[in-house]
Motif scaffolding. Structure first.
Motif, PDB file in Angstrom:
ATOM      1  N   GLY A   6       0.792  -1.219   0.000  1.00  0.00           N
ATOM      2  CA  GLY A   6       0.000   0.000   0.000  1.00  0.00           C
ATOM      3  C   GLY A   6       0.827   1.272   0.000  1.00  0.00           C
ATOM      4  O   GLY A   6       1.871   1.379  -0.653  1.00  0.00           O
ATOM      5  N   LEU A   7       0.333   2.266   0.755  1.00  0.00           N
ATOM      6  CA  LEU A   7       0.954   3.586   0.726  1.00  0.00           C
ATOM      7  C   LEU A   7       2.360   3.584   1.319  1.00  0.00           C
ATOM      8  O   LEU A   7       3.103   4.552   1.143  1.00  0.00           O
ATOM      9  CB  LEU A   7       0.065   4.590   1.470  1.00  0.00           C
ATOM     10  N   ALA A   8       2.728   2.511   2.013  1.00  0.00           N
ATOM     11  CA  ALA A   8       4.068   2.472   2.615  1.00  0.00           C
ATOM     12  C   ALA A   8       5.147   2.691   1.555  1.00  0.00           C
ATOM     13  O   ALA A   8       6.158   3.339   1.818  1.00  0.00           O
ATOM     14  CB  ALA A   8       4.301   1.133   3.315  1.00  0.00           C
ATOM     15  N   ILE A   9       4.919   2.154   0.339  1.00  0.00           N
ATOM     16  CA  ILE A   9       5.953   2.255  -0.695  1.00  0.00           C
ATOM     17  C   ILE A   9       5.747   3.482  -1.582  1.00  0.00           C
ATOM     18  O   ILE A   9       6.421   3.666  -2.577  1.00  0.00           O
ATOM     19  CB  ILE A   9       6.064   0.949  -1.517  1.00  0.00           C
ATOM     20  N   ARG A  10       4.767   4.318  -1.171  1.00  0.00           N
ATOM     21  CA  ARG A  10       4.575   5.607  -1.856  1.00  0.00           C
ATOM     22  C   ARG A  10       4.945   6.745  -0.909  1.00  0.00           C
ATOM     23  O   ARG A  10       4.576   7.886  -1.125  1.00  0.00           O
ATOM     24  CB  ARG A  10       3.121   5.730  -2.311  1.00  0.00           C
ATOM     25  N   CYS A  11       5.636   6.377   0.144  1.00  0.00           N
ATOM     26  CA  CYS A  11       6.028   7.332   1.158  1.00  0.00           C
ATOM     27  C   CYS A  11       7.513   7.061   1.461  1.00  0.00           C
ATOM     28  O   CYS A  11       7.857   6.497   2.499  1.00  0.00           O
ATOM     29  CB  CYS A  11       5.146   7.063   2.382  1.00  0.00           C
ATOM     30  N   PRO A  12       8.400   7.403   0.504  1.00  0.00           N
ATOM     31  CA  PRO A  12       9.826   7.114   0.710  1.00  0.00           C
ATOM     32  C   PRO A  12      10.306   7.739   2.011  1.00  0.00           C
ATOM     33  O   PRO A  12       9.861   8.829   2.374  1.00  0.00           O
ATOM     34  CB  PRO A  12      10.511   7.786  -0.486  1.00  0.00           C
ATOM     35  N   GLY A  13      11.208   7.037   2.688  1.00  0.00           N
ATOM     36  CA  GLY A  13      11.674   7.529   3.991  1.00  0.00           C
ATOM     37  C   GLY A  13      10.731   7.046   5.082  1.00  0.00           C
ATOM     38  O   GLY A  13       9.955   6.101   4.888  1.00  0.00           O
ATOM     39  N   GLU A  14      10.777   7.723   6.219  1.00  0.00           N
ATOM     40  CA  GLU A  14       9.955   7.294   7.356  1.00  0.00           C
ATOM     41  C   GLU A  14       8.472   7.543   7.095  1.00  0.00           C
ATOM     42  O   GLU A  14       8.092   8.563   6.535  1.00  0.00           O
ATOM     43  CB  GLU A  14      10.386   8.040   8.619  1.00  0.00           C
ATOM     44  N   ILE A  15       7.675   6.602   7.586  1.00  0.00           N
ATOM     45  CA  ILE A  15       6.224   6.728   7.421  1.00  0.00           C
ATOM     46  C   ILE A  15       5.649   7.343   8.694  1.00  0.00           C
ATOM     47  O   ILE A  15       5.918   6.843   9.789  1.00  0.00           O
ATOM     48  CB  ILE A  15       5.590   5.332   7.219  1.00  0.00           C
ATOM     49  N   THR A  16       4.888   8.419   8.546  1.00  0.00           N
ATOM     50  CA  THR A  16       4.201   8.967   9.719  1.00  0.00           C
ATOM     51  C   THR A  16       2.715   9.075   9.378  1.00  0.00           C
ATOM     52  O   THR A  16       2.336   9.111   8.204  1.00  0.00           O
ATOM     53  CB  THR A  16       4.719  10.377  10.079  1.00  0.00           C
ATOM     54  N   ARG A  17       1.905   9.103  10.415  1.00  0.00           N
ATOM     55  CA  ARG A  17       0.462   9.222  10.183  1.00  0.00           C
ATOM     56  C   ARG A  17       0.142  10.525   9.452  1.00  0.00           C
ATOM     57  O   ARG A  17      -0.753  10.582   8.613  1.00  0.00           O
ATOM     58  CB  ARG A  17      -0.286   9.189  11.518  1.00  0.00           C
ATOM     59  N   GLN A  18       0.896  11.573   9.799  1.00  0.00           N
ATOM     60  CA  GLN A  18       0.636  12.870   9.167  1.00  0.00           C
ATOM     61  C   GLN A  18       0.913  12.786   7.655  1.00  0.00           C
ATOM     62  O   GLN A  18       0.108  13.216   6.833  1.00  0.00           O
ATOM     63  CB  GLN A  18       1.534  13.943   9.808  1.00  0.00           C
ATOM     64  N   LYS A  19       2.045  12.168   7.321  1.00  0.00           N
ATOM     65  CA  LYS A  19       2.380  12.043   5.898  1.00  0.00           C
ATOM     66  C   LYS A  19       1.328  11.200   5.169  1.00  0.00           C
ATOM     67  O   LYS A  19       0.947  11.500   4.032  1.00  0.00           O
ATOM     68  CB  LYS A  19       3.745  11.386   5.738  1.00  0.00           C
ATOM     69  N   LEU A  20       0.887  10.126   5.827  1.00  0.00           N
ATOM     70  CA  LEU A  20      -0.100   9.249   5.184  1.00  0.00           C
ATOM     71  C   LEU A  20      -1.393  10.018   4.924  1.00  0.00           C
ATOM     72  O   LEU A  20      -2.024   9.847   3.882  1.00  0.00           O
ATOM     73  CB  LEU A  20      -0.391   8.028   6.064  1.00  0.00           C
ATOM     74  N   GLU A  21      -1.796  10.848   5.862  1.00  0.00           N
ATOM     75  CA  GLU A  21      -3.031  11.603   5.701  1.00  0.00           C
ATOM     76  C   GLU A  21      -2.902  12.601   4.536  1.00  0.00           C
ATOM     77  O   GLU A  21      -3.794  12.729   3.705  1.00  0.00           O
ATOM     78  CB  GLU A  21      -3.379  12.319   7.017  1.00  0.00           C
ATOM     79  N   ILE A  22      -1.757  13.271   4.482  1.00  0.00           N
ATOM     80  CA  ILE A  22      -1.515  14.219   3.381  1.00  0.00           C
ATOM     81  C   ILE A  22      -1.546  13.480   2.036  1.00  0.00           C
ATOM     82  O   ILE A  22      -2.165  13.904   1.068  1.00  0.00           O
ATOM     83  CB  ILE A  22      -0.144  14.919   3.574  1.00  0.00           C
ATOM     84  N   LEU A  23      -0.876  12.335   2.029  1.00  0.00           N
ATOM     85  CA  LEU A  23      -0.799  11.525   0.808  1.00  0.00           C
ATOM     86  C   LEU A  23      -2.191  11.092   0.351  1.00  0.00           C
ATOM     87  O   LEU A  23      -2.524  11.170  -0.839  1.00  0.00           O
ATOM     88  CB  LEU A  23       0.105  10.315   1.091  1.00  0.00           C
ATOM     89  N   ARG A  24      -3.008  10.634   1.299  1.00  0.00           N
ATOM     90  CA  ARG A  24      -4.374  10.192   0.957  1.00  0.00           C
ATOM     91  C   ARG A  24      -5.160  11.313   0.299  1.00  0.00           C
ATOM     92  O   ARG A  24      -5.850  11.110  -0.695  1.00  0.00           O
ATOM     93  CB  ARG A  24      -5.117   9.757   2.216  1.00  0.00           C
ATOM     94  N   GLN A  25      -5.045  12.494   0.861  1.00  0.00           N
ATOM     95  CA  GLN A  25      -5.823  13.626   0.320  1.00  0.00           C
ATOM     96  C   GLN A  25      -5.333  13.993  -1.082  1.00  0.00           C
ATOM     97  O   GLN A  25      -6.127  14.207  -1.993  1.00  0.00           O
ATOM     98  CB  GLN A  25      -5.684  14.834   1.238  1.00  0.00           C
ATOM     99  N   ALA A  26      -4.037  14.042  -1.246  1.00  0.00           N
ATOM    100  CA  ALA A  26      -3.491  14.417  -2.561  1.00  0.00           C
ATOM    101  C   ALA A  26      -3.848  13.364  -3.605  1.00  0.00           C
ATOM    102  O   ALA A  26      -4.236  13.692  -4.739  1.00  0.00           O
ATOM    103  CB  ALA A  26      -1.975  14.574  -2.462  1.00  0.00           C
ATOM    104  N   ASP A  27      -3.740  12.105  -3.207  1.00  0.00           N
ATOM    105  CA  ASP A  27      -4.035  11.008  -4.124  1.00  0.00           C
ATOM    106  C   ASP A  27      -5.504  11.058  -4.571  1.00  0.00           C
ATOM    107  O   ASP A  27      -5.814  10.874  -5.748  1.00  0.00           O
ATOM    108  CB  ASP A  27      -3.721   9.672  -3.433  1.00  0.00           C
TER     109      ASP A  27
END
Ligand code: XMP
Length: 524
Positions: A406-427
């Protein structure tokens, strides 16, 4: 010996593979003609295999070897004694000639790679119906060696400057051979030639999705009896179609396990659960394991370590919940035909691991489960056709592939909940844009990756310091190779503006124009 797996009540065609890069395309073209066929590597095709398979016709594929070399691959001679039509393609033509009494010579000046044009000789045959109607035909050649004398009984139907025996045949025995590749798109009329061949062989095109569905249901019932089956549901097309098919066959004996690892896209978990539990009334365990996965991934930035953690946890979680079903004897998987074709390798060496793909491999042995794989005989687009036949919504069937991690491999570097939320919205905005512009079905896969870098921007009168993201969109046939999608600048500009305006946390948008190879589709 590997047993042939085709349902016995279908006419079947055997493709003997000599290792060409495009052998799978022969099967694709034949399946499009509703002809059931299987590809088997030449090493497997013994006399006993042929007798068990009982093909209605045989195709000998191309391949990288030279028939002139000692020990080069051959089909068993009994192929030519079955009394069924045989078509040799490229290497298949050369090996056929060599075995039946013709001769093959090394390339010299006659090697041909790429586009060539074949002209008809005076011989007009049913094999060539619809060919040469407006003169010569464009074909795709890829050969070093060439046939220099044809075997007794053969006649020439077509020639090219580099291949005097471009199309040959022995109509009495229904043996045909071509030097070019009719299976590739660069031979525009190639499918017609293959169609003529299968019609000559008496194939009626009985391989339809409706028939497949009935048969698959019967086979699942026979295999499973009254035992319980568990199925890992990812929300992807393959596992969804497998689950719906099996549910149709055995009803509530099937329980699906959907693992939410916290790395899904916006609204994805709800969508899957609503569809399968509420719409299909399927027993479904929704394993909400977000805390577990995100906890174990905390602070991890190495791509392979991420993949391994996710793979291991997935198996642990699946096993834990599958245990709740109690007494399950079978594990259902959405394995497809390209996954089970044994590849022909002449180099013999192991291939390099680019990425550890995660699946539920190893589970069946660990849990003492047998596999149910009702899609083993299908290509991806046939799975989609079966999904339509089963009434799955079009929006679900046409979904872009989504990787297990899933999104783990679309979030290079450390995964944080904040980054995941930003990524979800942009996606979600990006995909919405693609749909609004009517481009979704033209694209194999599209997604956003959030980059591990913050950049400075200016919004209104203020300074921003936020993440940059990359948009990715590729065209592909099978995910093995890919090219970036050529969006218009207007589309890219409009999408970037929307993402920056609507997503707090992103102030810069880039477009990834890397093809595969040298890149990969995902960023990790
Ligand atoms: P790459 O990034 O290797 O991806 O070019 C090729 C295709 O495979 C998908 N992919 C995966 N699918 N588990 C999956 O089920 C995985 O671990 C995985 N990694 C990549 C990717 O989304 C693309 O469609």
């Amino acid at each position: 010996m590997k047993q042939a797996s085709a349902p016995p009540d279908h006419q079947r065609l055997l493709i003997i593979d000599f290792g060409s890069q495009v052998t799978q395309l022969i099967a694709r073209r034949l399946r499009e003609l509703n002809v059931y066929c299987e590809i088997h590597p030449y090493q497997k095709v013994t006399d006993a295999f042929l007798a068990a398979f009982s093909p209605g016709a045989v195709i000998l594929s191309g391949g990288p070897a030279s028939v002139i070399d000692q020990g080069s691959p051959r089909p068993p001679a009994s192929v030519f004694a079955l009394g069924v039509p045989v078509l040799g393609i490229c290497y298949g033509q050369q090996v056929m000639m060599q075995m039946l009494g013709g001769t093959v010579e090394r390339g010299g000046g006659n090697a041909e790679f790429g586009r060539a044009y074949v002209s008809a000789t005076e011989q007009r045959m049913p094999l060539l119906e619809g060919w040469f109607e407006s003169g010569r035909e464009q074909v795709w050649m890829s050969h070093g060696d060439h046939v220099s004398a044809i075997a007794p009984g053969f006649e020439v139907y077509g020639t090219s400057p580099g291949a005097p025996y471009a199309i040959i045949g022995d109509a009495a025995r229904n043996f045909f051979a071509v030097q070019f590749h009719p299976e590739v798109h660069h031979t525009p009329n190639g499918a017609r030639l293959l169609e003529n061949f299968v019609r000559l062989a008496g194939f009626t095109g009985d391989w339809t999705m409706g028939a497949y569905r009935e048969e698959a249901i019967r086979k699942i019932r026979d295999q499973v009896g009254d035992a319980k089956v568990i199925c890992g549901l990812s929300g992807g097309v393959d596992s969804s179609v497998a689950a719906v098919l099996i549910h149709e066959a055995i009803g509530d004996q099937l329980t699906c396990v959907f693992v939410d690892h916290g790395l899904l896209r916006q609204g994805e978990a709800e969508e899957v659960v609503t569809m399968f539990r509420d719409h299909y009334n399927m027993p479904l365990i929704h394993a909400d394991e977000q805390e577990l996965f995100l906890g174990e991934l905390d602070g991890v930035s190495d791509p392979e370590t991420k993949r391994k953690i996710i793979g291991k946890l997935f198996i642990d979680v699946f096993q834990k919940h599958a245990g709740d079903v109690g007494g399950a004897k079978f594990l259902a998987q959405g394995t497809l035909y390209p996954d089970v074709i044994e590849s022909v390798s002449f180099s013999g060496g192991p291939s390099v691991t680019i990425k550890s793909h995660h699946n539920v491999g190893g589970l069946p042995e660990k849990m003492g489960l047998k596999l149910v794989e009702p899609l083993r005989e299908l290509f991806k687009d046939e799975v989609r056709a079966l999904g339509r036949e089963l009434g799955l919504p079009a929006s679900f069937i046409g979904r872009h592939p989504f990787p297990g991690p899933g999104l783990a491999i679309r979030c290079p570097g450390e995964i944080t909940r904040q980054k995941l939320e930003i990524l979800r919205q942009a996606d979600a905005i990006y995909i919405d844009q693609i749909r609004k512009h009517g481009l979704y079905d033209e694209i194999w896969q599209a997604f956003v990756a959030i980059l591990p870098v913050k950049t400075v921007g200016v919004m209104g009168d203020g300074r921003t310091y936020d993440y940059a993201c990359a948009l990715r969109a590729v065209t592909s046939i099978d995910g093995m190779t890919a090219d970036y999608y050529p969006f218009s600048h207007d589309f890219l500009g409009e999408t970037a503006t929307r993402i920056i305006n609507e997503v707090a946390g992103i102030n810069r948008v880039t477009y990834d124009i890397t093809s595969k190879p040298p890149g990969t589709i995902e960023w990790e």
